[in-house]
Design a protein around this motif. Structure first.
Motif, PDB file in Angstrom:
ATOM      1  N   CYS A 159      -4.077  -1.804  -4.892  1.00 58.12           N
ATOM      2  CA  CYS A 159      -3.596  -2.904  -3.844  1.00 58.12           C
ATOM      3  C   CYS A 159      -4.509  -3.887  -4.034  1.00 58.12           C
ATOM      4  CB  CYS A 159      -3.681  -2.713  -1.991  1.00 58.12           C
ATOM      5  SG  CYS A 159      -4.834  -1.438  -1.721  1.00 58.12           S
TER       6      CYS A 159
ATOM      7  N   GLU B  38      -1.413   2.981  -3.816  1.00 58.03           N
ATOM      8  CA  GLU B  38      -0.427   2.693  -4.398  1.00 58.03           C
ATOM      9  C   GLU B  38      -2.191   0.859  -5.087  1.00 58.03           C
ATOM     10  OE1 GLU B  38       2.921   1.592  -4.577  1.00 58.03           O
ATOM     11  OE2 GLU B  38       1.376   0.536  -6.617  1.00 58.03           O
TER      12      GLU B  38
ATOM     13  N   HIS C 141       0.851  -1.314  -0.380  1.00 55.28           N
ATOM     14  CA  HIS C 141       0.049   0.229  -0.097  1.00 55.28           C
ATOM     15  C   HIS C 141       1.445   1.412  -0.095  1.00 55.28           C
ATOM     16  CE1 HIS C 141      -3.339  -2.654   1.233  1.00 55.28           C
ATOM     17  NE2 HIS C 141      -2.657  -3.110   2.338  1.00 55.28           N
TER      18      HIS C 141
ATOM     19  N   MET D 183      -9.669   2.654   0.958  1.00 56.91           N
ATOM     20  CA  MET D 183      -8.577   2.354   2.227  1.00 56.91           C
ATOM     21  C   MET D 183      -8.155   4.648   1.897  1.00 56.91           C
ATOM     22  SD  MET D 183      -5.656   0.125   1.279  1.00 56.91           S
ATOM     23  CE  MET D 183      -5.253   0.832   2.684  1.00 56.91           C
TER      24      MET D 183
ATOM     25  N   CYS E 178      -4.790   5.382   0.274  1.00 60.94           N
ATOM     26  CA  CYS E 178      -3.553   4.620  -0.423  1.00 60.94           C
ATOM     27  C   CYS E 178      -3.327   4.983  -1.694  1.00 60.94           C
ATOM     28  CB  CYS E 178      -4.228   2.999  -0.055  1.00 60.94           C
ATOM     29  SG  CYS E 178      -3.389   2.050  -0.984  1.00 60.94           S
TER      30      CYS E 178
HETATM   31 CU   LIG Z   1      -4.600   0.301  -0.814  1.00 56.97          CU
END
Ligand SMILES: [Cu+2]
Length: 236
Positions: free
Chosen positions: A206, A204, A167, A213, A202
């Motif tokens: 994921c 990234e 993340h 997130m 977040c």
């Molecule tokens: Cu994430």
């Protein structure tokens, strides 16, 4: 998905709210990054002015006036040395400033007065904030993003970890983003200057609920933080 839309609009607005360039940033570290960006911007403006100026000057001054061939030159050693040396000096200067800024942002404080330490764990699909040395823990769910309270004016150590996949802990208003990786612990000290609520996400991809997130960092005065730590909402 739909519930997270206002968050993403707010994240975007945080980036657009600044009068010039990127937002100045709410942390001590972000201010340094912003200052570096400003140097880069004006260096680029200076280089562009010289390059475009010379192009237009050449176009006008040396435009074709007759069929006669103009004087032919092969080399100009002083000029060649100048246009090699000056860009190298500019790049070297920008490199040194960038290096100094990165060292400043990455430096983890040591000393007798330990910073507030928060262990941040990214997991599919939310975040958990554990306040080291206290029983306080704030954990979120995709439907209920967590809010971590921090004091202003003091370094806050974020220990960044992941419980499953990669993340990235991203707070646009802090001009800060760092990966959380399984098996690797990243540490950073950030000092929030301005009280306020800052949105994070977040950054990234994921998995399925990556966009959910989300989290908030609420920066308050040290006294208010101590009060919160004794009676955290949503805490133990
Ligand atoms: Cu994430």
């Amino acid at each position: 998905m739909v519930t997270s839309l206002p968050w993403h609009i707010a994240l975007l607005a945080a980036g657009l709210g600044s009068p010039f360039g990127p937002p100045q940033g709410a942390t001590l570290q972000a201010r340094q990054i912003h200052a570096l960006w400003t140097v880069f911007f004006f260096a680029a403006v200076g280089v562009a002015a010289v390059v475009y100026g010379l192009i237009f000057w050449s176009i006008v001054k040396y435009r074709k006036r007759s069929d006669e061939l103009p004087p032919q030159f092969r080399e100009n050693v002083p000029l060649e040395i100048a246009y090699t040396t000056i860009p190298l000096l500019i790049v070297a200067g920008l490199f040194i400033l960038t290096y100094r800024t990165e060292v400043f942002v990455d430096q983890v404080a040591t000393g007798a007065d330990p910073p507030v330490t928060i262990r941040v764990t990214g997991f599919q699909w939310s975040w958990r904030f554990q306040y080291e040395g206290t029983p306080v823990q704030v954990a979120g769910t995709p439907d209920r993003p967590p809010e971590a309270v921090v004091p202003t004016g003091r370094p806050i150590r974020f220990i960044l970890e992941s419980a499953d996949v990669m993340h990235a802990f991203w707070i646009p208003s802090f001009l800060f983003k760092r990966d959380t990786m399984p098996g690797i612990t990243n540490q950073v000290d950030l000092t929030v200057q301005d009280p306020g609520t800052y949105l994070g996400s977040c950054a990234e991809f994921c998995g399925l609920d990556h966009t959910r997130m989300l989290f908030r960092i609420r920066a308050v005065s040290p006294a208010e933080y101590e009060r919160w730590l004794r009676h955290p909402e949503g805490g133990p």
